[in-house]
Scaffold this motif. Structure first.
Motif, PDB file in Angstrom:
ATOM      1  N   UNK A 155      20.194  -0.961   0.437  1.00 58.25           N
ATOM      2  CA  UNK A 155      18.993  -0.663  -0.019  1.00 58.25           C
ATOM      3  C   UNK A 155      18.130   0.345   0.576  1.00 58.25           C
ATOM      4  N   UNK A 156      17.888   1.361  -0.544  1.00 57.96           N
ATOM      5  CA  UNK A 156      17.313   3.006  -0.228  1.00 57.96           C
ATOM      6  C   UNK A 156      15.764   2.433  -0.854  1.00 57.96           C
ATOM      7  N   UNK A 202       0.780  -1.159   0.042  1.00 58.86           N
ATOM      8  CA  UNK A 202       0.108   0.073  -0.081  1.00 58.86           C
ATOM      9  C   UNK A 202       0.835   1.325  -0.135  1.00 58.86           C
ATOM     10  N   UNK A 203       2.032   1.226   0.347  1.00 54.15           N
ATOM     11  CA  UNK A 203       3.075   2.361   0.576  1.00 54.15           C
ATOM     12  C   UNK A 203       3.513   2.938  -0.832  1.00 54.15           C
ATOM     13  N   UNK A 204       3.394   1.837  -1.934  1.00 56.81           N
ATOM     14  CA  UNK A 204       3.884   2.283  -3.180  1.00 56.81           C
ATOM     15  C   UNK A 204       5.425   2.448  -3.117  1.00 56.81           C
ATOM     16  N   UNK A 205       6.078   1.825  -2.598  1.00 56.81           N
ATOM     17  CA  UNK A 205       7.623   2.183  -2.527  1.00 56.81           C
ATOM     18  C   UNK A 205       8.263   1.409  -3.508  1.00 56.81           C
ATOM     19  N   UNK A 206       9.362   2.081  -3.722  1.00 56.38           N
ATOM     20  CA  UNK A 206      10.611   1.256  -4.695  1.00 56.38           C
ATOM     21  C   UNK A 206      11.750   1.158  -4.064  1.00 56.38           C
ATOM     22  N   UNK A 207      12.999   0.503  -4.683  1.00 59.48           N
ATOM     23  CA  UNK A 207      13.975   0.632  -3.881  1.00 59.48           C
ATOM     24  C   UNK A 207      15.276   0.813  -5.063  1.00 59.48           C
ATOM     25  N   UNK A 259      12.659   6.728   2.401  1.00 58.41           N
ATOM     26  CA  UNK A 259      11.801   6.370   3.446  1.00 58.41           C
ATOM     27  C   UNK A 259      12.448   5.728   4.311  1.00 58.41           C
ATOM     28  N   UNK A 260      13.250   4.563   3.787  1.00 58.27           N
ATOM     29  CA  UNK A 260      14.260   3.676   4.772  1.00 58.27           C
ATOM     30  C   UNK A 260      15.396   3.267   4.092  1.00 58.27           C
ATOM     31  N   UNK A 261      16.383   2.828   4.856  1.00 56.53           N
ATOM     32  CA  UNK A 261      17.722   2.324   4.131  1.00 56.53           C
ATOM     33  C   UNK A 261      17.848   0.984   5.192  1.00 56.53           C
ATOM     34  N   UNK A 317      15.627 -11.603   6.734  1.00 50.95           N
ATOM     35  CA  UNK A 317      14.050 -11.111   6.579  1.00 50.95           C
ATOM     36  C   UNK A 317      13.555 -10.195   7.864  1.00 50.95           C
ATOM     37  N   UNK A 318      13.880 -10.741   9.111  1.00 51.29           N
ATOM     38  CA  UNK A 318      13.389 -10.131  10.467  1.00 51.29           C
ATOM     39  C   UNK A 318      14.058  -8.794  10.570  1.00 51.29           C
ATOM     40  N   UNK A 319      15.334  -8.684  10.127  1.00 47.04           N
ATOM     41  CA  UNK A 319      15.774  -7.409  10.224  1.00 47.04           C
ATOM     42  C   UNK A 319      15.310  -6.268   9.260  1.00 47.04           C
ATOM     43  N   UNK A 320      14.907  -6.757   7.899  1.00 48.49           N
ATOM     44  CA  UNK A 320      14.502  -5.910   7.052  1.00 48.49           C
ATOM     45  C   UNK A 320      13.038  -5.532   7.431  1.00 48.49           C
ATOM     46  N   UNK A 321      12.324  -6.477   7.988  1.00 47.71           N
ATOM     47  CA  UNK A 321      10.814  -6.080   8.225  1.00 47.71           C
ATOM     48  C   UNK A 321      10.972  -5.135   9.513  1.00 47.71           C
ATOM     49  N   UNK A 322      11.876  -5.393  10.337  1.00 50.46           N
ATOM     50  CA  UNK A 322      11.867  -4.271  11.622  1.00 50.46           C
ATOM     51  C   UNK A 322      11.959  -3.039  11.079  1.00 50.46           C
ATOM     52  N   UNK A 323      13.279  -2.654  10.046  1.00 52.43           N
ATOM     53  CA  UNK A 323      13.476  -1.641   9.380  1.00 52.43           C
ATOM     54  C   UNK A 323      12.606  -0.969   8.693  1.00 52.43           C
ATOM     55  N   UNK A 324      11.678  -1.792   7.999  1.00 50.53           N
ATOM     56  CA  UNK A 324      10.563  -1.173   7.156  1.00 50.53           C
ATOM     57  C   UNK A 324       9.440  -0.726   7.768  1.00 50.53           C
TER      58      UNK A 324
END
Length: 185
Positions: free
Chosen positions: A112-113, A51-56, A122-124, A177-184
């Protein structure tokens, strides 16, 4: 003049283009990509993230051990989140890389930006999950002094063990996976 993140995104390669261009670690990257698995909870988070419509924008290189397992995991996260990732080779894009130095000095990858539709950061995430760093530290502690005659051989052995573990062990993938989810979040 500093380029916008949208411009960097447009300049990047697709995952398939990146994978085809690889000369090192392609088999490891492909293995992780094909075998990584997500929980129902992960999939729900990714569906909501869509739903955020992000890209990287991803800074990487095929020789990088961390990229050989982080890139395919986060590519799969992107696919599940309807988030397109574009890949840039670190050494060909130092102007961008130097905006995302690790500890202000190191050109560590992958980075990853994550950006929104307007191109705002939004996140790195990157270059590696904390628990993966801790695992590497447990291996590095056994290295001889840098001036020892066998240092280079032992260092190569340690990084070989690291690469083998992170590209074959689903528990290490879970950490990412858990680290990325936490960051996002």
């Amino acid at each position: 003049m500093k380029l916008s993140l949208n411009t960097w995104f447009e300049k990047g390669m697709s995952f398939d283009e990146y994978r085809k261009s690889m000369e090192v670690n392609r088999d490891e990257l492909s293995r992780v990509y094909e075998k990584v698995d997500f929980t129902e909870e992960d999939l729900q988070f990714f569906a909501n993230l869509a739903n955020e419509k992000w890209r990287g924008v991803v800074l990487t290189a095929d020789w990088c051990g961390d990229a050989s397992f982080c890139v395919p995991i986060i590519q799969r996260i992107g696919e599940e989140s309807n988030m397109e990732l574009k890949f840039l080779i670190r050494d060909e894009n130092l102007e961008l890389m130097d905006q995302y130095l690790t500890n202000g000095t190191a050109r560590s990858i992958p980075i990853f930006v994550f950006i929104d539709e307007a191109g705002n950061e939004q996140r790195v995430w990157g270059p590696r999950a904390e628990k993966v760093q801790e695992f590497l530290q447990t291996l590095l502690i056994n290295l001889p002094d840098k001036d020892a005659s066998d240092f280079k051989d032992k260092q190569k052995e340690v990084f070989g063990q690291f690469k083998e573990k992170v590209t074959t062990d689903p528990d290490m993938w879970r950490v990412v996976i858990e680290s990325v989810i936490t960051r996002l979040k």
